[in-house]
Design an enzyme around this catalytic site. Sequence first.
Site, PDB file in Angstrom:
ATOM      1  N   TYR A 127       0.832  -1.208   0.000  1.00 17.58           N
ATOM      2  CA  TYR A 127       0.000   0.000   0.000  1.00 17.58           C
ATOM      3  C   TYR A 127       0.872   1.266   0.000  1.00 17.58           C
ATOM      4  CZ  TYR A 127      -4.267  -2.680   1.251  1.00 17.58           C
ATOM      5  OH  TYR A 127      -5.327  -3.526   1.268  1.00 17.58           O
ATOM      6  N   THR A 134       0.185   8.064   5.328  1.00 11.25           N
ATOM      7  CA  THR A 134      -1.162   8.205   5.880  1.00 11.25           C
ATOM      8  C   THR A 134      -2.125   8.692   4.802  1.00 11.25           C
ATOM      9  OG1 THR A 134      -0.272   8.609   8.070  1.00 11.25           O
ATOM     10  CG2 THR A 134      -2.485   9.419   7.651  1.00 11.25           C
ATOM     11  N   GLU A 242      -9.309  -5.880  10.291  1.00 15.82           N
ATOM     12  CA  GLU A 242      -8.298  -5.968  11.342  1.00 15.82           C
ATOM     13  C   GLU A 242      -8.805  -5.382  12.646  1.00 15.82           C
ATOM     14  OE1 GLU A 242      -4.606  -4.143  10.090  1.00 15.82           O
ATOM     15  OE2 GLU A 242      -5.342  -4.255   8.037  1.00 15.82           O
TER      16      GLU A 242
END
Lengths: 385, 361
Positions: A127, A134, A242
Amino acid sequence: MDYRWPDEYLAFRDEVESFIHEWRTPELLAEQRELEGAPGPLSRKYYEALQKKGWMRMCWAKEMGGDGRDPLYQFILVETMEYWRMPYGNLTFTSVAPSIAQYGTEGQKAAYLPGIWNGELTFAIGYSEPNAGTDLASLRTKGEKVDGGWKVNGQKIWTSLAAHSTHIWLATRTDPDAKKHQGISVLIVKTDSPGVTIRPLQTVSGLKTYETFYDDVFVPDEDVLPPLHGGWSIIMHALNHERVGLSPTSNLARNYDVLVEYLQKNAPHKLADPVVRNRLAELRVELQRHRALAIRNAVTIARGAIKPGEASMAKISGSELRYRITTLAMDIAGRAGGLARDDARSIEGGLIQNNYLASPILRFGGGTNEVQRSIIATRHLGMTR
Amino acid sequence: MNPDLSETQSLLQTTMRQYLETEIPFDRVREHEEKRVADAELWKAMAGQGWLGIPLPETVGGGGAGLVEAGIFVHELARRAVVVPGAEVMTAAVMLARHADGDESEILAALVDGNAIVVPAHLEAADDLEKVDAAVDAEGRLAGAKHYVDYADFATHHLVTARGTEGLGLYLVERSAPGVSTEALRSTGRTPQAIVTYRDVPARRVAGEAAVGQLIDLARTFASTQILACMEVSLEQTVAYTNVRVQFGQPLAAFQAVQHHAANMCMHVESSRFLVYELLDALEDGRASSDDAALVKASLSRAVPEVTMLGHQLHGGQGLIEENDLYFFTIRGKDRALAWGSAEECLAILARDVETPPRWL
């Protein structure tokens, strides 16, 4: 209102604990340390046994191949495993597999899920990029349409486990003209594809992570998760999975227990010191505050509700307490608390010292705590953006 | 594992909140605060609503509910900062209903009607919850002094901890009995508080030594509940204020530094809410230990200054003016942080056993 864990959950906790004690051998732990959680020969056997238990998929819907159990079982599994630092499925199990099961084509499900279950296939998550942390949606790794597939060029960073993985779960910009959050697709890339380069990065806590480079890497059409250009929602979905056990209390409590046991055996005079006892009492209070936020978040997710502020609170609280509890535990233990895990004299394999050095990643990783605080303010409290 | 209020519990919460917000303007609270007298009219009205007997058996006219419901009652009163002995009377009532040696139906029925008002009188000049010098002689006459007694003069009876011929215990004493005198204190919380002196006063033993620990646990838990309410309202008022107060061309709430302070306040409020109601729920069926009550009190007593002072930081000068309602929760919160064991006292209790592994499930 009833704050008790019903008996069946506690029975499950006991079942997980006895399984752990059966498998938690020094050899398995050594292998785990060496491979940073990627499956080696011993952990493959362990995963096989774990798979037989059915715990990896127990909370998935029946139509997705799961057991349809209440996600609080997953919470109990995570807490119990985390206390003993036992592997229970990395992101391959918690993020990739559920996403393939939900979004994948029939071909993708057949090609990847069985291999994931038996431990043959492991995924690294691609990612973050040097300029997309962020602010993930600003990622620039791009895929160009070519005959029969996509040609990928770009760079990822923090691709943890890449050297031990068979595949990379790669967020790729497939439509450069679309808006920031649109035009991203998830591609499944074999790590041994021509054009993939993996470079290790050493972190201060002793763990390795990786940078990965993609030079004209060919990815066939059948390895693109549908919907094309609709990858952002898959990425967000993956992160949601998650979150039921996103910030366990047990591994924080373990630092406390390891410290007290060390003091009892090696420094009873410190444990008798009223100042030390008072500090420990404060840590007990902080642990319960964190436990409150962790359970609150788990219950909400288990009910299928979405309250991003609660997940943010649990994440902030656990990651910041990890730093406070470990620094104080090292201070109380003294010089022995500073011994690293590769020193045989270290306390419980340097667990506290290692957690101290590993604490920064949890504060900035997975969305920095600053971003989490803004989420609490705007989405939980309704403050003006 | 279900930390949320049931439908009936939510209904009690909503009903009380709406009633208090409609019927009791903050200016009325200011008046009672200034005179440091209880709001007798509100007390009577609450008896009319049937709220004073929430956790008491139906046989005495009570609601037959539990400590969670009693906690909601205490919580809602504290959210309106009203000057009434909600927490004190709930403590005494539950002690008399559940932990008394004999049948206390008569006084309990009077409590439900609002005709009897019983408050605990425990702490003495030494300011040590574990040190009791007040004594009851063989003729049943009490001598001693109790300090920091909340609502001592509004009460009809005091539930006094004293040492008698049968050992430590709880004694019921009439406020109007000759030999009972009070000296008012001016506390941070601005609610009525007094030193009470008992000189040769008739006292009836209602419970033995075990009940003293239960009294402290219960009173401590209700004090934590009051603190929770103070933090909650302080945060709500702060969010509301920063959303409308404009500086540098935008609402304060849009500044990240402001948001982050509010997020920190919020984390205290949310963790505290879980801990307080978990404790109330656990006390109900005897699952909670004294250490649990001390832990929650330590946590909330530490949290409340952090939350209310951040509230002031974000209000600026506006929040310090007593025309603004923010200060109620700052002063009541700190007052309750000191009551029934400060953070330091509660941590000292926890420090006696640091060897037991902390709970994580």
